[in-house]
Scaffold this motif. Sequence first.
Motif, PDB file in Angstrom:
ATOM      1  N   PRO A  10       0.805  -1.221   0.000  1.00 51.19           N
ATOM      2  CA  PRO A  10       0.000   0.000   0.000  1.00 51.19           C
ATOM      3  C   PRO A  10       0.838   1.271   0.000  1.00 51.19           C
ATOM      4  CG  PRO A  10      -0.963  -1.605   1.481  1.00 51.19           C
ATOM      5  CD  PRO A  10       0.350  -2.183   1.030  1.00 51.19           C
ATOM      6  N   GLU A 116      -7.084   0.327  -5.514  1.00 49.26           N
ATOM      7  CA  GLU A 116      -7.909  -0.780  -5.035  1.00 49.26           C
ATOM      8  C   GLU A 116      -7.282  -2.103  -5.481  1.00 49.26           C
ATOM      9  OE1 GLU A 116     -12.565  -0.946  -5.411  1.00 49.26           O
ATOM     10  OE2 GLU A 116     -11.658  -1.852  -7.186  1.00 49.26           O
ATOM     11  N   THR A 120     -10.775  -4.025  -2.650  1.00 50.11           N
ATOM     12  CA  THR A 120     -10.578  -3.290  -1.401  1.00 50.11           C
ATOM     13  C   THR A 120      -9.630  -2.124  -1.637  1.00 50.11           C
ATOM     14  OG1 THR A 120     -10.902  -5.273  -0.048  1.00 50.11           O
ATOM     15  CG2 THR A 120      -9.727  -3.434   0.978  1.00 50.11           C
ATOM     16  N   VAL A 121     -10.029  -0.934  -1.231  1.00 45.41           N
ATOM     17  CA  VAL A 121      -9.160   0.233  -1.359  1.00 45.41           C
ATOM     18  C   VAL A 121      -8.047   0.122  -0.326  1.00 45.41           C
ATOM     19  CG1 VAL A 121      -9.023   2.744  -1.200  1.00 45.41           C
ATOM     20  CG2 VAL A 121     -11.029   1.678  -2.244  1.00 45.41           C
ATOM     21  N   VAL A 122      -6.808   0.206  -0.778  1.00 43.50           N
ATOM     22  CA  VAL A 122      -5.660   0.015   0.119  1.00 43.50           C
ATOM     23  C   VAL A 122      -4.816   1.273   0.266  1.00 43.50           C
ATOM     24  CG1 VAL A 122      -5.553  -2.452  -0.391  1.00 43.50           C
ATOM     25  CG2 VAL A 122      -4.145  -0.858  -1.717  1.00 43.50           C
ATOM     26  N   THR A 138      -3.345   4.635   4.134  1.00 44.97           N
ATOM     27  CA  THR A 138      -3.125   3.277   3.640  1.00 44.97           C
ATOM     28  C   THR A 138      -3.884   2.331   4.549  1.00 44.97           C
ATOM     29  OG1 THR A 138      -1.074   3.106   4.928  1.00 44.97           O
ATOM     30  CG2 THR A 138      -0.878   3.694   2.575  1.00 44.97           C
ATOM     31  N   LEU A 139      -4.370   1.239   3.989  1.00 43.01           N
ATOM     32  CA  LEU A 139      -5.143   0.278   4.759  1.00 43.01           C
ATOM     33  C   LEU A 139      -4.272  -0.325   5.862  1.00 43.01           C
ATOM     34  CD1 LEU A 139      -7.898  -1.144   4.933  1.00 43.01           C
ATOM     35  CD2 LEU A 139      -6.950  -2.946   3.478  1.00 43.01           C
ATOM     36  N   GLY A 140      -4.696  -0.134   7.092  1.00 42.46           N
ATOM     37  CA  GLY A 140      -3.945  -0.625   8.232  1.00 42.46           C
ATOM     38  C   GLY A 140      -2.790   0.262   8.657  1.00 42.46           C
ATOM     39  N   LEU A 227     -11.415   5.807   2.739  1.00 44.23           N
ATOM     40  CA  LEU A 227     -10.289   5.151   3.409  1.00 44.23           C
ATOM     41  C   LEU A 227      -9.663   6.073   4.452  1.00 44.23           C
ATOM     42  CD1 LEU A 227      -8.430   2.665   3.614  1.00 44.23           C
ATOM     43  CD2 LEU A 227      -6.954   3.766   1.918  1.00 44.23           C
ATOM     44  N   LEU A 230     -11.962   5.912   7.409  1.00 46.27           N
ATOM     45  CA  LEU A 230     -11.846   4.599   8.065  1.00 46.27           C
ATOM     46  C   LEU A 230     -10.571   4.488   8.878  1.00 46.27           C
ATOM     47  CD1 LEU A 230     -13.060   1.674   8.224  1.00 46.27           C
ATOM     48  CD2 LEU A 230     -11.555   1.119   6.308  1.00 46.27           C
ATOM     49  N   GLU A 231      -9.460   4.916   8.299  1.00 43.90           N
ATOM     50  CA  GLU A 231      -8.174   4.804   8.974  1.00 43.90           C
ATOM     51  C   GLU A 231      -8.013   5.819  10.101  1.00 43.90           C
ATOM     52  OE1 GLU A 231      -5.672   2.604   8.823  1.00 43.90           O
ATOM     53  OE2 GLU A 231      -7.001   1.364   7.608  1.00 43.90           O
TER      54      GLU A 231
END
Length: 273
Positions: A10, A116, A120-122, A138-140, A227, A230-231
Amino acid sequence: MASNAVGPAPGELLAVAVEVADRAARTARRMRAEAITDVSTKTTDTDVVTAADRAVERQVVEELRRLRPGDTVLGEEYGGAAAGDDGGVRWIVDPIDGTVNYLYGLPQYAVSLAAEVDGTVVAGVVRNAATGAEWTATLGGGAFREGRRLRGSARTTLDQTLLGTGFGYDPARRAHQGAVLARLLPRVRDIRRFGAAALDLCMAAEGALDAYFEKGLNPWDHAAGGLVALEAGLVVSGLGGVPAGPDMLVAAPPAIFAELHDLLTEVDAAGGP
């Protein structure tokens, strides 16, 4: 059969997104004077699309093809590839989110670019082309505004919630959304409408708005901003446990999400045309 190959990290995709979005935002800002004199319409007279929208998206697509030639792109103006499950990267771009603001010279318009993988958008970046403000995630890996970690609003009660939203272009949808607002206003602190979903989501991520909802969003409207929210720790969802999508997107801190969700259901925010 889906590929077992390990895709790009990511962070690597975010670096590409930031580079491309920065240049795209510069183009959008430079072309603003031209855009005002070259306006056509999409679905209604209110839904304007400018020469700059098209030029910026073409620029983004060309740069992505140069930097990552094996990837696909979904854009607002020219469409593109459907989401795949083969481990490949699909970029989702809104060249100018907030076109009406752009035309009027209001400083709320942005380039939104997300990567994505397998649906899933990363990675994503939202860059306000008028001010240069930039949000990334970034995802996570968390959400940031120019190096500052974002953690959303600490609001815990709905009656003190500053709520962001947006309106559709179709008059019948607007009429329903107006009726929804009339029922929401007595139950929250206040409501704001800035006219750019990607920026609204980023403002919710940093707590400048406590929460945000909107009906009728397309993937390019919320891929990157969603995203970021969310993050930053927000719950980003539709109503009734379904994922965020065209019927409804709600982004709110966990402490107020359930109460806001139930209120939006009560006032039929996802209803109407």
